[in-house]
Structures are given as structure tokens and as C-alpha cells.
Design a protein around this motif. Structure first.
Motif, mmCIF file in Angstrom:
data_model
loop_
_atom_site.group_PDB
_atom_site.id
_atom_site.type_symbol
_atom_site.label_atom_id
_atom_site.label_comp_id
_atom_site.label_asym_id
_atom_site.label_seq_id
_atom_site.Cartn_x
_atom_site.Cartn_y
_atom_site.Cartn_z
ATOM 1 N N GLN A 90 0.822 -1.203 0.000
ATOM 2 C CA GLN A 90 0.000 0.000 0.000
ATOM 3 C C GLN A 90 0.856 1.252 0.000
ATOM 4 O O GLN A 90 0.594 2.203 -0.745
ATOM 5 N N THR A 91 1.894 1.280 0.836
ATOM 6 C CA THR A 91 2.752 2.464 0.934
ATOM 7 C C THR A 91 3.405 2.787 -0.396
ATOM 8 O O THR A 91 3.392 3.935 -0.853
ATOM 9 N N GLU A 92 3.984 1.791 -1.039
ATOM 10 C CA GLU A 92 4.672 2.013 -2.307
ATOM 11 C C GLU A 92 3.697 2.413 -3.408
ATOM 12 O O GLU A 92 3.946 3.328 -4.188
ATOM 13 N N GLY A 93 2.566 1.701 -3.484
ATOM 14 C CA GLY A 93 1.593 2.002 -4.529
ATOM 15 C C GLY A 93 0.960 3.371 -4.368
ATOM 16 O O GLY A 93 0.820 4.121 -5.335
ATOM 17 N N VAL A 94 0.596 3.719 -3.149
ATOM 18 C CA VAL A 94 -0.052 5.001 -2.890
ATOM 19 C C VAL A 94 0.898 6.160 -3.167
ATOM 20 O O VAL A 94 0.504 7.171 -3.777
ATOM 21 N N THR A 95 2.138 6.043 -2.735
ATOM 22 C CA THR A 95 3.107 7.124 -2.936
ATOM 23 C C THR A 95 3.355 7.390 -4.420
ATOM 24 O O THR A 95 3.354 8.545 -4.868
ATOM 25 N N LEU A 96 3.548 6.330 -5.199
ATOM 26 C CA LEU A 96 3.760 6.496 -6.630
ATOM 27 C C LEU A 96 2.531 7.094 -7.300
ATOM 28 O O LEU A 96 2.631 8.032 -8.095
ATOM 29 N N LEU A 97 1.368 6.588 -6.973
ATOM 30 C CA LEU A 97 0.147 7.072 -7.599
ATOM 31 C C LEU A 97 -0.143 8.521 -7.217
ATOM 32 O O LEU A 97 -0.629 9.304 -8.041
ATOM 33 N N ALA A 98 0.177 8.899 -5.980
ATOM 34 C CA ALA A 98 -0.014 10.291 -5.570
ATOM 35 C C ALA A 98 0.832 11.229 -6.416
ATOM 36 O O ALA A 98 0.371 12.299 -6.843
ATOM 37 N N ASP A 99 2.059 10.833 -6.698
ATOM 38 C CA ASP A 99 2.919 11.653 -7.545
ATOM 39 C C ASP A 99 2.353 11.758 -8.965
ATOM 40 O O ASP A 99 2.409 12.818 -9.600
ATOM 41 N N ILE A 100 1.796 10.670 -9.467
ATOM 42 C CA ILE A 100 1.209 10.682 -10.806
ATOM 43 C C ILE A 100 -0.024 11.582 -10.843
ATOM 44 O O ILE A 100 -0.247 12.318 -11.816
ATOM 45 N N ILE A 101 -0.822 11.549 -9.792
ATOM 46 C CA ILE A 101 -2.007 12.414 -9.727
ATOM 47 C C ILE A 101 -1.597 13.883 -9.768
ATOM 48 O O ILE A 101 -2.224 14.703 -10.449
ATOM 49 N N VAL A 102 -0.538 14.230 -9.044
ATOM 50 C CA VAL A 102 -0.042 15.616 -9.064
ATOM 51 C C VAL A 102 0.361 16.006 -10.486
ATOM 52 O O VAL A 102 0.040 17.106 -10.957
ATOM 53 N N LEU A 103 1.045 15.117 -11.178
ATOM 54 C CA LEU A 103 1.469 15.408 -12.549
ATOM 55 C C LEU A 103 0.275 15.578 -13.480
ATOM 56 O O LEU A 103 0.259 16.472 -14.331
ATOM 57 N N CYS A 104 -0.736 14.726 -13.312
ATOM 58 C CA CYS A 104 -1.923 14.830 -14.173
ATOM 59 C C CYS A 104 -2.727 16.091 -13.865
ATOM 60 O O CYS A 104 -3.403 16.636 -14.741
#
Length: 283
Positions: free
Chosen positions: A147-161
């Protein structure tokens, strides 16, 4: 129309990742929908992406967000080869990542997410490495680590989008270009003085503009980039933590540890040990 279901594609995890390679001899993939979100980055192209009745020609370093209601398929043409890496994730993981993204970059809540974002090459390579690292997870993986790894990566992608795509037109070009450039190693290490140089504006003007358009400060933005670089090095190398910290531009150990724990909810040492478990390298 085929519908891909999470319970069939990745029933035991919150996300699923893989690399897909197409050639001009590959039949166009069947149009499909799914009950989960998906993001992918084009590594080699062009890739022809048919989505909701339209055709997008995607080139390398393009980040794409697919929503559950989207209908899409892929193809490759003109004696070319296309390669893309995708990450599928469920709604629960998306909500957690969205919350983290807003905490790290409050401006996210003021923008809708762009479906297509052309990334600077260096940033694209960084995201791809992180996505592939998730793919290399050994099984079974502790749910907390996953969860930690997936959420952190996805949060960064959301910021970029939210801030890097079509909605980013509100952010002045000079500021957007300078912020992208800060992902380059030589710029990231120098920090704020280099950001000022790249912007060609006074630091006071840059601070006001970042607060107005991005709802963050120059120091917070640069620290986020540095922390991402540290996390990647911790997970993929055995270099001493102190050396990694210095190479990212941090000079104060206590300050670095404080920022790292705030973002990743664990110490750098624990982050590395968890990464070793994920990659199956723990002794």
C-alpha cells in the motif's frame, strides 16, 4: 465490448503492473473497459491509442490516465515498434493516493486531472523505474508495504496529471519549464538558487507565483523532488544513506530525516529494509 475486472486481473492486490510491446504486425487490441483505473507511460513509439471514439498518437515520455468508464485499445503502425508500461489500481488505492496528493500539493484540488501529459525525459525515466520496481515485488508482499509504495507512486502521478497537463496552461510557461528542469540532477542539487536562475525572476516573484498557481513554496517543491530521488536510491542501491542524502542536496541530517518521515511515514533505514523485502533481497 470486453470488460476487464479487478477480481480477474489482480484479485489479491491493490495494483497490477506490466510491460506491453506491440509491432506493426500485432493486431489492434480488442476495445475494452475495466472497473479499475490505469496509468501507462510510453517508452517507445509512436503508440496509437484509440479511446472513446478518438485516436491519439502517443510518443515516448507520454503519461496517460485511464478512468474506469473509458473505452480504449492499442495499435502500432508503419513498421514501428511500441512499448508501454502500465499500472492498474483499484478505487480504494486511488482515493488514498488522491488524499496524499492534495496534502503534498494543495493545488491538486483546484484542477481536474488531465488524461495525457507529456513529461520531461528525466522525469519519465524516474517514474518508469518506480513502476518497474513495483512490478519486481516478490510475493507474498506485506499489505502495508504494498500500500505504501503504490499510494506514494500514484499520488505523484495524480499531481502530474493535475498540474502538468492541459490544466497547466494557467501556470506561466517560464515557471512550468523551470519546475520541470529541476528534476535534472545538476539542478536539483543546487536547489533554490538554480530555480531562480532558470526562472529569470526574483526569488520573491517566484515564491508569489508558486503560491498562487501551485499552492506550494520553492523549498517544498524542491524537497519533494529530492525525497523522490532519495527513495529511489534507497530502494535500488546499497549506497550509504548519508551519501544518498548529500547527493540529493540535503545538508542537515535531522532535517532530512524529518522530511522523509513526513512523506513516507517511516525512516530512511526502514524504507530501505522494506524495499529489500519487496525485491526479495533481504538476508
Amino acid at each position: 465490448m470486453t470488460q476487464l475486472l479487478k477480481k480477474n486481473v489482480f484479485p489479491h492486490y491493490s495494483f497490477y503492473s506490466r510491460c506491453t510491446v506491440l509491432s506493426d504486425t500485432t493486431t489492434q487490441s480488442a476495445p475494452h473497459t475495466h472497473d479499475f483505473y490505469e496509468v501507462f507511460i510510453v517508452e517507445e513509439g509512436p503508440l496509437y491509442h484509440y479511446i472513446n471514439g478518438n485516436c491519439e498518437v502517443l510518443h515516448p515520455d507520454t503519461l496517460v490516465l485511464i478512468r474506469p468508464e473509458d473505452r480504449h485499445s492499442f495499435a502500432c503502425k508503419d513498421n514501428k515498434k511500441a512499448r508501454f508500461f502500465n499500472l492498474a489500481f483499484d478505487d480504494r488505492l486511488y482515493r488514498k493516493a488522491q488524499k496524499m496528493a492534495i496534502q503534498c500539493a494543495p493545488a491538486v484540488q483546484h484542477h481536474s486531472l488531465s488524461s495525457v501529459v507529456l513529461l520531461p525525459h528525466q522525469l519519465s525515466r524516474l517514474l518508469l523505474r518506480r513502476m518497474k520496481w513495483l512490478q519486481d515485488m516478490s510475493t507474498p508482499v506485506p499489505q502495508e508495504v504494498q500500500q505504501t509504495e503504490g499510494v506514494t507512486l500514484l499520488a505523484d502521478i495524480i499531481v502530474l496529471c493535475a498540474l502538468g497537463g492541459g490544466n497547466a496552461h494557467a501556470i506561466p510557461y517560464w515557471l512550468r519549464k523551470a519546475c520541470w528542469s529541476m528534476y535534472e540532477q545538476e539542478n536539483m542539487i543546487v536547489g533554490i538558487p538554480r530555480l531562480v536562475e532558470l526562472c529569470g525572476k526574483t526569488q520573491e516573484h517566484i515564491t508569489r507565483s508558486m503560491k498562487k498557481y501551485m499552492h506550494t513554496s520553492p523549498s517544498a517543491y524542491i524537497n519533494t523532488i529530492r525525497l523522490e530521488r532519495v527513495a529511489e536510491a534507497l530502494a535500488t542501491t546499497e549506497r550509504p544513506i548519508f551519501d544518498i542524502m548529500l547527493d540529493a542536496g540535503f545538508q542537515n541530517t535531522s532535517y532530512f530525516n524529518k522530511l522523509f518521515k513526513e512523506k513516507y511515514h517511516m525512516s530512511p533505514r526502514k524504507y530501505r529494509s522494506e524495499a529489500m523485502i519487496i525485491l526479495g533481497k533481504a538476508e
